[in-house]
Design a protein around this motif. Sequence first.
Motif, PDB file in Angstrom:
ATOM      1  N   LEU A   5       0.941  -1.111   0.035  1.00 26.13           N
ATOM      2  CA  LEU A   5       0.035  -0.120  -0.042  1.00 26.13           C
ATOM      3  C   LEU A   5       0.892   1.317   0.223  1.00 26.13           C
ATOM      4  O   LEU A   5       1.744   1.283   0.786  1.00 26.13           O
ATOM      5  CB  LEU A   5      -0.767   0.041   1.189  1.00 26.13           C
ATOM      6  N   SER A   7       0.419   5.231  -0.064  1.00 28.15           N
ATOM      7  CA  SER A   7      -0.610   6.197   0.331  1.00 28.15           C
ATOM      8  C   SER A   7      -0.081   7.588   0.831  1.00 28.15           C
ATOM      9  O   SER A   7       1.049   7.709   1.253  1.00 28.15           O
ATOM     10  CB  SER A   7      -1.494   5.450   1.311  1.00 28.15           C
ATOM     11  N   GLY A  43      -5.935   1.480  -7.121  1.00 32.40           N
ATOM     12  CA  GLY A  43      -5.873   2.689  -6.253  1.00 32.40           C
ATOM     13  C   GLY A  43      -6.874   3.632  -6.715  1.00 32.40           C
ATOM     14  O   GLY A  43      -8.058   3.250  -7.292  1.00 32.40           O
ATOM     15  N   GLY A  45      -8.599   7.597  -4.803  1.00 32.20           N
ATOM     16  CA  GLY A  45      -8.690   8.569  -3.497  1.00 32.20           C
ATOM     17  C   GLY A  45     -10.101   8.488  -3.026  1.00 32.20           C
ATOM     18  O   GLY A  45     -11.303   8.021  -3.484  1.00 32.20           O
ATOM     19  N   GLY A  75      -4.997   9.522  -0.931  1.00 31.26           N
ATOM     20  CA  GLY A  75      -5.146   8.750  -1.923  1.00 31.26           C
ATOM     21  C   GLY A  75      -3.997   7.349  -1.623  1.00 31.26           C
ATOM     22  O   GLY A  75      -3.362   7.638  -0.711  1.00 31.26           O
ATOM     23  N   PHE A  76      -4.369   6.535  -2.296  1.00 31.42           N
ATOM     24  CA  PHE A  76      -3.655   4.993  -2.242  1.00 31.42           C
ATOM     25  C   PHE A  76      -3.503   4.425  -3.375  1.00 31.42           C
ATOM     26  O   PHE A  76      -4.275   4.512  -4.714  1.00 31.42           O
ATOM     27  CB  PHE A  76      -4.401   4.244  -1.259  1.00 31.42           C
ATOM     28  N   THR A  77      -2.520   3.698  -3.464  1.00 32.49           N
ATOM     29  CA  THR A  77      -2.251   2.725  -4.523  1.00 32.49           C
ATOM     30  C   THR A  77      -1.884   1.316  -4.215  1.00 32.49           C
ATOM     31  O   THR A  77      -1.219   1.517  -3.082  1.00 32.49           O
ATOM     32  CB  THR A  77      -1.318   3.074  -5.797  1.00 32.49           C
ATOM     33  N   GLN A 102       5.133   9.693   0.359  1.00 34.52           N
ATOM     34  CA  GLN A 102       4.266   8.528   0.436  1.00 34.52           C
ATOM     35  C   GLN A 102       4.559   7.627   1.338  1.00 34.52           C
ATOM     36  O   GLN A 102       5.820   7.404   1.821  1.00 34.52           O
ATOM     37  CB  GLN A 102       4.250   7.859  -0.927  1.00 34.52           C
TER      38      GLN A 102
END
Length: 113
Positions: A5, A7, A43, A45, A75-77, A102
């Motif tokens: 993760l 983020s 991913g 937001g 947000g995240f991926t 991040q």
Amino acid sequence: MAKYLISFPSAAMVVPDEEWEEVVRDSHAVIEEAKAAGVYIFGGGIDEGVPPMLVSATGAVALGGYPWATALNGGFTVLELPSRDEAIVWAARIAKACRCDQELRVFGYDPQS
């Protein structure tokens, strides 16, 4: 391979108005590169305009999240990568594109997931 993760909280993105278009372009480009590399899982937001709901095991619903927890936003991926070192490289690329640091976390291994 592990899932990572990457983020950031909303408050971390302090971008001058005139740079937003470039940030969007650069961040989308990094995501496209992750997709092309076959490491992209998901991913997005958090939609901060929609309040969270707390759902109990009985199905009872209350507006809002845990009252004692820090709000989840930003947000995240999620990427699937062979090593933490490679995750750091991708996190740095995302940080550069988004113009903010991040956070990097690894999901615990679950053979059922």
